[in-house]
Design a protein around this motif. Structure first.
Motif, short mmCIF file in Angstrom:
data_model
loop_
_atom_site.label_atom_id
_atom_site.label_comp_id
_atom_site.label_asym_id
_atom_site.label_seq_id
_atom_site.Cartn_x
_atom_site.Cartn_y
_atom_site.Cartn_z
N ILE A 24 0.84 -1.20 0.00
CA ILE A 24 0.00 0.00 0.00
C ILE A 24 0.87 1.25 0.00
O ILE A 24 0.58 2.23 -0.70
CB ILE A 24 -0.95 -0.01 1.21
CG1 ILE A 24 -1.92 -1.20 1.11
CG2 ILE A 24 -1.71 1.30 1.32
CD1 ILE A 24 -2.76 -1.41 2.37
N ARG A 25 1.96 1.22 0.76
CA ARG A 25 2.84 2.40 0.88
C ARG A 25 3.41 2.79 -0.49
O ARG A 25 3.49 3.99 -0.82
CB ARG A 25 3.97 2.11 1.86
CG ARG A 25 5.02 3.23 2.01
CD ARG A 25 4.38 4.49 2.54
NE ARG A 25 5.34 5.54 2.74
CZ ARG A 25 5.89 6.30 1.80
NH1 ARG A 25 5.58 6.08 0.53
NH2 ARG A 25 6.74 7.26 2.10
N VAL A 26 3.79 1.82 -1.28
CA VAL A 26 4.37 2.13 -2.60
C VAL A 26 3.29 2.63 -3.55
O VAL A 26 3.47 3.64 -4.24
CB VAL A 26 5.09 0.91 -3.18
CG1 VAL A 26 5.50 1.15 -4.63
CG2 VAL A 26 6.32 0.58 -2.34
N LEU A 27 2.16 1.94 -3.61
CA LEU A 27 1.13 2.33 -4.57
C LEU A 27 0.57 3.72 -4.26
O LEU A 27 0.32 4.51 -5.18
CB LEU A 27 0.01 1.29 -4.58
CG LEU A 27 0.42 -0.11 -5.07
CD1 LEU A 27 -0.80 -1.02 -5.12
CD2 LEU A 27 1.09 -0.05 -6.43
N GLU A 28 0.40 4.03 -2.99
CA GLU A 28 -0.12 5.36 -2.65
C GLU A 28 0.98 6.41 -2.61
O GLU A 28 0.71 7.59 -2.82
CB GLU A 28 -0.89 5.29 -1.34
CG GLU A 28 -2.08 4.36 -1.47
CD GLU A 28 -3.12 4.55 -0.41
OE1 GLU A 28 -2.82 5.13 0.65
OE2 GLU A 28 -4.27 4.10 -0.63
N GLY A 29 2.21 5.98 -2.37
CA GLY A 29 3.32 6.92 -2.38
C GLY A 29 3.79 7.29 -3.78
O GLY A 29 4.56 8.23 -3.96
N ALA A 57 10.81 -5.64 8.93
CA ALA A 57 11.54 -6.10 7.75
C ALA A 57 10.57 -6.59 6.68
O ALA A 57 10.79 -6.37 5.48
CB ALA A 57 12.51 -7.20 8.13
N ALA A 58 9.48 -7.25 7.08
CA ALA A 58 8.50 -7.74 6.11
C ALA A 58 7.85 -6.60 5.36
O ALA A 58 7.62 -6.69 4.14
CB ALA A 58 7.43 -8.58 6.82
N VAL A 59 7.54 -5.51 6.04
CA VAL A 59 6.96 -4.34 5.38
C VAL A 59 7.95 -3.79 4.35
O VAL A 59 7.56 -3.46 3.21
CB VAL A 59 6.58 -3.26 6.41
CG1 VAL A 59 6.15 -1.97 5.71
CG2 VAL A 59 5.47 -3.75 7.33
N ALA A 60 9.22 -3.72 4.72
CA ALA A 60 10.23 -3.20 3.79
C ALA A 60 10.42 -4.12 2.59
O ALA A 60 10.51 -3.65 1.45
CB ALA A 60 11.55 -3.00 4.52
N VAL A 61 10.47 -5.42 2.81
CA VAL A 61 10.61 -6.37 1.70
C VAL A 61 9.42 -6.26 0.75
O VAL A 61 9.57 -6.23 -0.48
CB VAL A 61 10.77 -7.81 2.23
CG1 VAL A 61 10.64 -8.83 1.10
CG2 VAL A 61 12.12 -7.97 2.92
N SER A 62 8.23 -6.19 1.33
CA SER A 62 7.03 -6.05 0.51
C SER A 62 7.07 -4.76 -0.30
O SER A 62 6.72 -4.75 -1.49
CB SER A 62 5.80 -6.06 1.42
OG SER A 62 4.62 -5.75 0.70
N ALA A 63 7.50 -3.67 0.32
CA ALA A 63 7.56 -2.38 -0.38
C ALA A 63 8.57 -2.42 -1.52
O ALA A 63 8.30 -1.93 -2.63
CB ALA A 63 7.91 -1.27 0.61
N LEU A 64 9.72 -2.99 -1.29
CA LEU A 64 10.74 -3.04 -2.34
C LEU A 64 10.34 -3.99 -3.46
O LEU A 64 10.60 -3.72 -4.64
CB LEU A 64 12.09 -3.44 -1.73
CG LEU A 64 12.69 -2.37 -0.80
CD1 LEU A 64 13.89 -2.94 -0.04
CD2 LEU A 64 13.09 -1.13 -1.58
N HIS A 65 9.70 -5.11 -3.10
CA HIS A 65 9.18 -6.01 -4.13
C HIS A 65 8.14 -5.28 -4.99
O HIS A 65 8.13 -5.43 -6.22
CB HIS A 65 8.54 -7.23 -3.47
CG HIS A 65 7.81 -8.11 -4.42
ND1 HIS A 65 8.43 -9.04 -5.22
CD2 HIS A 65 6.49 -8.20 -4.72
CE1 HIS A 65 7.54 -9.66 -5.97
NE2 HIS A 65 6.35 -9.17 -5.69
N THR A 66 7.29 -4.50 -4.35
CA THR A 66 6.26 -3.77 -5.08
C THR A 66 6.88 -2.72 -5.98
O THR A 66 6.46 -2.54 -7.14
CB THR A 66 5.27 -3.12 -4.10
OG1 THR A 66 4.73 -4.14 -3.25
CG2 THR A 66 4.14 -2.41 -4.82
N THR A 67 7.89 -2.02 -5.49
CA THR A 67 8.59 -1.03 -6.31
C THR A 67 9.17 -1.67 -7.55
O THR A 67 9.05 -1.15 -8.67
CB THR A 67 9.70 -0.36 -5.50
OG1 THR A 67 9.13 0.30 -4.37
CG2 THR A 67 10.45 0.67 -6.33
N ASP A 68 9.79 -2.83 -7.38
CA ASP A 68 10.37 -3.54 -8.52
C ASP A 68 9.28 -3.95 -9.51
O ASP A 68 9.44 -3.79 -10.73
CB ASP A 68 11.13 -4.78 -8.02
CG ASP A 68 11.66 -5.62 -9.16
OD1 ASP A 68 12.57 -5.17 -9.87
OD2 ASP A 68 11.15 -6.75 -9.35
#
Length: 227
Positions: free
Chosen positions: A140-145, A199-210
């Protein structure tokens, strides 16, 4: 890490990946073939957005299963229930945009969806089921950010020749997502996350960014005419 530094730390991680995503976004809106790529973008966004509410609903149910023994599950579930209502129906906005652009909404409703989109949503289902639903906050953080820039809808309408009615989703998300992002950052700072959950939130965010970067590069590669 806990407290106000948590959302800032995630933002630093995402800032390191931002130049590649920003370049993919810029390539997506290059002038040649812009109208054709915008329609393809609407199809891709529908495939992604139609998964958003079901993802959050599943995450909310997992929170209910984990509570009350999990101190993160209660407040996370309440946030998701609110956010579900904020996001409900946005896939229908995209279908209306497609119709206004002269495209076929049924092709979006019935379409398989690109593998990269399935990978974006599918990873979240995996982490919700097999790790913890808090991972969804990175998505959610990546898509809304990375919401559409202010006035992007007006610029695209002027430069593609498509009617203004075809840009409702881009226009409204440019307004809505900044407020949603502030609420999400506040939640990240308030939740009693373990180091593993953070760490899970960060991994999810970076995966989403990719994944979003790869999706935009695929869309940018679509050939088009002069529009």
């Amino acid at each position: 890490m806990s407290g106000p530094g948590r959302s800032a730390a995630l933002r630093v991680k995402l800032d390191l990946a931002a130049p590649v995503l920003d370049a993919a976004t810029a390539a997506l809106w290059e002038p040649s073939g812009r109208a054709r790529r915008y329609v393809a973008y609407l199809y891709a966004m529908h495939a992604l957005v139609r998964a958003s509410v079901p993802l959050m609903e599943r995450a909310a149910r997992r929170c209910a299963e984990l509570a009350p023994g999990d101190p993160v599950a209660g407040p996370l579930g309440r946030y998701l229930e609110r956010h579900i209502e904020e996001e409900r129906g946005h896939d229908e906005w995209l279908l209306a945009d497609l119709a206004a652009a002269g495209a076929d909404p049924a092709a979006a409703r019935d379409g398989l969806g690109a593998p990269v989109v399935a990978g974006l949503a599918g990873a979240q289902y995996y982490w919700i089921e097999h790790h913890h639903p808090v991972a969804l906050l990175g998505y959610i953080r990546v898509l809304e950010g990375h919401a559409p820039a202010p006035r992007l809808a007006d610029r695209l309408a002027a430069r593609t020749g498509l009617p203004a009615a075809a840009f409702r989703t881009v226009r409204d998300h440019a307004d809505l997502d900044s407020g949603h992002l502030a609420a999400l950052d506040a939640l990240l700072d308030d939740l009693p996350l373990t180091p593993g959950q953070e760490a899970a939130v960060a991994v999810s965010a970076l995966h989403t960014t990719d994944g979003v970067t790869r999706l935009f590069l695929q869309l940018a590669a679509i050939p088009g005419g002069s529009a």
